[in-house]
Scaffold this motif. Structure first.
Motif, PDB file in Angstrom:
ATOM      1  N   CYS A  81       0.851  -1.191   0.000  1.00  0.00           N
ATOM      2  CA  CYS A  81       0.000   0.000   0.000  1.00  0.00           C
ATOM      3  C   CYS A  81       0.884   1.237   0.000  1.00  0.00           C
ATOM      4  CB  CYS A  81      -0.912   0.013   1.228  1.00  0.00           C
ATOM      5  SG  CYS A  81      -1.946  -1.457   1.368  1.00  0.00           S
ATOM      6  N   ARG A 138      -2.874   0.289  -4.066  1.00  0.00           N
ATOM      7  CA  ARG A 138      -2.719  -1.014  -3.405  1.00  0.00           C
ATOM      8  C   ARG A 138      -2.347  -2.024  -4.477  1.00  0.00           C
ATOM      9  NH1 ARG A 138      -7.215  -3.236   0.775  1.00  0.00           N
ATOM     10  NH2 ARG A 138      -6.844  -1.076   1.477  1.00  0.00           N
ATOM     11  N   ARG A 161      -0.328  -5.225   3.665  1.00  0.00           N
ATOM     12  CA  ARG A 161      -1.539  -5.920   4.099  1.00  0.00           C
ATOM     13  C   ARG A 161      -1.406  -7.379   3.666  1.00  0.00           C
ATOM     14  NH1 ARG A 161      -5.717  -2.173   5.451  1.00  0.00           N
ATOM     15  NH2 ARG A 161      -5.322  -0.050   4.653  1.00  0.00           N
ATOM     16  N   ASP A 167      -3.384 -11.159   3.313  1.00  0.00           N
ATOM     17  CA  ASP A 167      -4.624 -11.929   3.319  1.00  0.00           C
ATOM     18  C   ASP A 167      -4.270 -13.405   3.468  1.00  0.00           C
ATOM     19  OD1 ASP A 167      -7.293 -12.367   3.287  1.00  0.00           O
ATOM     20  OD2 ASP A 167      -7.609 -11.860   1.169  1.00  0.00           O
ATOM     21  N   VAL A 216      -6.845  -8.533   6.130  1.00  0.00           N
ATOM     22  CA  VAL A 216      -6.415  -7.548   5.140  1.00  0.00           C
ATOM     23  C   VAL A 216      -6.786  -6.123   5.536  1.00  0.00           C
ATOM     24  CG1 VAL A 216      -8.482  -7.548   3.673  1.00  0.00           C
ATOM     25  CG2 VAL A 216      -6.194  -7.294   2.626  1.00  0.00           C
ATOM     26  N   LYS A 217      -7.638  -5.978   6.543  1.00  0.00           N
ATOM     27  CA  LYS A 217      -8.009  -4.645   7.023  1.00  0.00           C
ATOM     28  C   LYS A 217      -6.914  -4.022   7.902  1.00  0.00           C
ATOM     29  CE  LYS A 217     -12.220  -4.165   5.353  1.00  0.00           C
ATOM     30  NZ  LYS A 217     -12.606  -3.023   4.495  1.00  0.00           N
ATOM     31  N   LYS A 218      -5.911  -4.785   8.237  1.00  0.00           N
ATOM     32  CA  LYS A 218      -4.883  -4.288   9.147  1.00  0.00           C
ATOM     33  C   LYS A 218      -3.630  -3.888   8.373  1.00  0.00           C
ATOM     34  CE  LYS A 218      -7.887  -4.866  11.971  1.00  0.00           C
ATOM     35  NZ  LYS A 218      -8.589  -3.679  12.501  1.00  0.00           N
ATOM     36  N   LEU A 219      -3.268  -2.621   8.486  1.00  0.00           N
ATOM     37  CA  LEU A 219      -2.045  -2.137   7.868  1.00  0.00           C
ATOM     38  C   LEU A 219      -0.857  -2.596   8.710  1.00  0.00           C
ATOM     39  CD1 LEU A 219      -1.073  -0.333   5.456  1.00  0.00           C
ATOM     40  CD2 LEU A 219      -0.697   1.441   7.177  1.00  0.00           C
ATOM     41  N   ASP A 232     -10.604  -0.694   9.354  1.00  0.00           N
ATOM     42  CA  ASP A 232      -9.300  -0.427   8.745  1.00  0.00           C
ATOM     43  C   ASP A 232      -8.403   0.281   9.768  1.00  0.00           C
ATOM     44  OD1 ASP A 232      -7.094   0.521   7.210  1.00  0.00           O
ATOM     45  OD2 ASP A 232      -8.338   0.493   5.404  1.00  0.00           O
ATOM     46  N   ALA A 249      -5.365   1.605   9.182  1.00  0.00           N
ATOM     47  CA  ALA A 249      -4.360   2.484   8.580  1.00  0.00           C
ATOM     48  C   ALA A 249      -4.194   3.823   9.299  1.00  0.00           C
ATOM     49  CB  ALA A 249      -4.654   2.699   7.110  1.00  0.00           C
TER      50      ALA A 249
END
Length: 676
Positions: free
Chosen positions: A40, A51, A78, A80, A93-96, A128, A130
């Motif tokens: 990202c 991304r 990120r 997955d 995948v929502k976690k940076l 998220d 981020a």
């Protein structure tokens, strides 16, 4: 900017991290179990504008070259993959995620509940993260050229001085912008103080970027010591004025230029991600099952900090060794002190000196040439391993600390064990296997009383930590001389100063490698707080007003360090029954009782004995020293060792004096003289 497919090239799996190329930046990240990894890209305002899915994976390493990206680009990752917390897989995948190899971060990490990948009821947290995670920054960091040479410190002259960057420099008489910073440490006032102590080695408390724990943040407290890292590469930004990397390098090089060896206290045993339901900001999100120890769906918390790094994993071993080489080759340190080192020597569960990480360090041509100091315990099974690390490591010796404290408190029956500790703790660092120099002797460390508090408090006073005074050691083997804490009684003040001098003199005359806690030479007090890890305030910041007590303490350290440097026998005596030195002539030692004659077996067994002395001489008999330790306040006159009439005093605590050819001990004290 929009990223087109034709702007992405295959790239290479090494080096790991972000590396600037002629066309852009190569990104390489380890994530063996992820089904897809994403890069990202962020603008300077923290907005994600691209991304990109990594198209290539080789032996667990995702890699690609992104053309057109340049130095200074902010980015994150990120991952997955399976979300099965019961099996320690928490891909979300929502976690940076911070690149574990990032050299710089956009800001300091602050805990936020939305950093968690797992909700408290075990589901995926779909918020998220981020906005709450620092961005990794593409930085090309090189070693300054020219760089000051490494100080040539002989093992027998080495003396460690533990220094907290902010605590040391916050109150120095320097420009306001330098206070509490890397550059403040190497200000003229800071360097002059350190040089005047005559010590050799600065042991910097943690400089890795770290985070304040969730429970401290809720109490409006802050992690002060820094033993809660989030990156093994990026320096802590709060110690910098502008650029943490450049200023940290300047501090290290400034200390080396001033003649010091520099070692860094490193935390490779756990990270600030803590328990599974807390932050997922780097290793947890990339490969939780590979980086952290676990069994039956649960973390193995051998550190007491929520997680522990699985140092039996190749990914962890590579990460730690790459970090160490970076701090040596690029940042400039000369060695490391390893927090909770037993965790680094565990395989699946158990400790062994043959553990892969320990062997990897010792076979490395760069790392094996460093000064390596282990804290030889953790809280896991068989977590106490003093004396059991491979020969290339020095080890912090808490047995020395406790015995010396008991001896100077005046406990009965301590003379035999005191002699063992004084001679290098050969019951732990065995003859024929290790030198006494492997024993890092200390009276005080950051996690406990300061030296002044050791002689001023009998009970911990940790209420400021807001844990109802339950944290920290309960038994400190301390002595307050009749008043708890501060006093204006001149007699008690004199007794406390004398006791501090006895501790320092014992430490610097003992066989082994001495460790001094920064601030003890200033008679610094934490008002009885023996666990000040969360006190980033005047309680822990050193003060610098000059007074007679401080001048006396500093002069004692400088005087005895001059002796250690001049006479290596004071640090490493070569005994005739030690196979380690069978190729060299043996030095001489004799234990002497107060009548001037050799100690007998009966003397050694006397529970009420509070006097112990010895003579030592190098093999060439060029000099002979007499050392005396007397730990009670009943006056005593001791005869010189038989056959000697001349004596030159080299150092004596206030109660020791030569009167009519004998040593008069008015009260407890230490003496070293040269016999004629």
């Amino acid at each position: 900017m929009a990223i087109q497919e034709d702007t992405i090239a295959v790239g290479t799996p090494f080096p790991l991290g972000a590396t600037v190329t002629q066309q852009g930046v190569n990104f390489a990240v380890v994530s063996e179990d992820a089904s897809q990894l994403f890069l990202c890209l962020f603008d300077d305002n923290g907005h994600e504008h691209a991304r990109i899915a990594f198209p290539h994976k080789h032996r667990g390493i995702w890699h690609m070259e992104v053309l057109g990206v340049s130095e200074g680009q902010q980015y994150g990752l990120r991952a997955d993959g399976p979300f099965q917390p019961q099996h320690q897989q928490v891909f979300n995948v929502k976690k940076l995620l911070i690149d574990p190899y990032a050299r710089a971060l956009s800001e300091k990490l602050v805990w936020h509940p939305d950093q968690a990948a797992v909700t408290q009821d075990g589901h995926a947290n779909l918020v998220d993260s981020a906005p709450y995670v620092p961005k990794s920054i593409v930085r090309t960091i090189t070693a300054p050229n020219p760089r000051p040479e490494r100080a040539k410190v002989s093992p027998t002259s080495r003396a460690l001085y533990e220094l907290h960057i902010k605590g040391f420099s916050q109150n120095l008489p320097i420009a306001p912008e330098l206070k509490g910073t890397y550059l403040g440490v190497i200000s003229p006032a800071g360097i002059e103080h350190l040089q005047n102590l005559n010590i050799t080695t600065i042991q910097l408390m943690p400089c890795f970027s770290f985070m304040t724990e969730r429970h401290l943040q809720a109490l409006d407290l802050h992690n002060y010591w820094g033993y809660n890292p989030i990156s093994f590469f990026a320096p802590e930004p709060s110690y910098a004025i502008n650029d943490a990397i450049t200023e940290c390098q300047q501090m290290i090089d400034g200390l080396r230029q001033a003649g010091f060896e520099v070692i860094l206290d490193v935390v490779y045993n756990h990270t600030a991600e803590s328990e599974l339901d807390q932050s997922s900001v780097s290793l947890r999100g990339l490969d939780n099952t590979r980086y952290y120890r676990h069994q039956d769906g649960q973390y193995l918390n051998y550190t007491g900090c929520g997680n522990c790094i699985d140092t039996y994993s190749p990914s962890s071993i590579r990460l730690i060794c790459d970090s160490m080489r970076y701090w040596v080759d690029i940042m400039g340190v000369d060695g490391f002190r390893f927090d909770l080192g037993v965790d680094l020597g565990r395989t699946d569960h158990d400790f062994t000196a043959k553990a892969p990480l320990l062997q990897a360090i010792l076979q490395d041509p760069v790392l094996s040439n460093c000064c390596l100091v282990m804290e030889p315990w953790d809280i896991g099974p068989n977590g106490y391993q003093v004396g059991q690390f491979p020969k290339g490591f020095l080890e912090c010796n808490d047995q020395y600390r406790d015995t010396v404290r008991r001896f100077w408190r005046g406990d009965d029956g301590m003379v035999p064990e005191f002699a063992t500790r004084f001679m290098g703790s050969r019951d732990y660092f065995h003859k024929g296997e290790k030198s006494a120099l492997n024993s890092v002797n200390y009276i005080t460390y950051h996690d406990g009383y300061t030296l002044r508090d050791l002689v001023s408090y009998q009970h911990r006073h940790n209420l400021a930590n807001m844990e109802d005074n339950r944290d920290g050691h309960g038994d400190n083997i301390s002595q307050n001389f009749g008043v708890e804490g501060k006093t204006q009684d001149p007699k008690i003040q004199a007794q406390r100063l004398n006791q501090q001098l006895c501790f320092i003199a014992t430490l610097l005359l003992s066989q082994g490698t001495p460790h001094l806690l920064g601030g003890d030479e200033l008679s610094h007090s934490q008002q009885g707080n023996n666990n000040a890890y969360c006190q980033d305030n005047a309680l822990t910041w050193l003060t610098w007003e000059t007074n007679e007590t401080r001048r006396t303490l500093q002069k004692t350290i400088a005087t005895l360090m001059t002796l250690r440097k001049r006479y290596p026998i004071l640090a490493d005596l070569h005994l005739d029954d030690d196979p380690l030195y069978q190729h060299t002539p043996a030095d001489q030692i004799e234990w002497i009782q107060e009548q001037g004659t050799p100690m007998t077996g009966q003397n050694w067994s006397e529970k009420q004995r509070h006097y112990v002395s010895l003579t030592i001489a190098p093999a060439d008999l060029s000099v002979r020293f007499w050392m005396v330790f007397y730990n009670t306040d009943t006056p005593l006159t001791a005869a010189l060792p038989k056959g000697h009439k001349n004596l030159k005093t080299l150092y004596a605590t206030p109660g020791m004096s030569i009167v009519e050819g004998a040593l008069h001990c008015a009260y407890r004290g230490v003496f070293i003289g040269q016999l004629g």
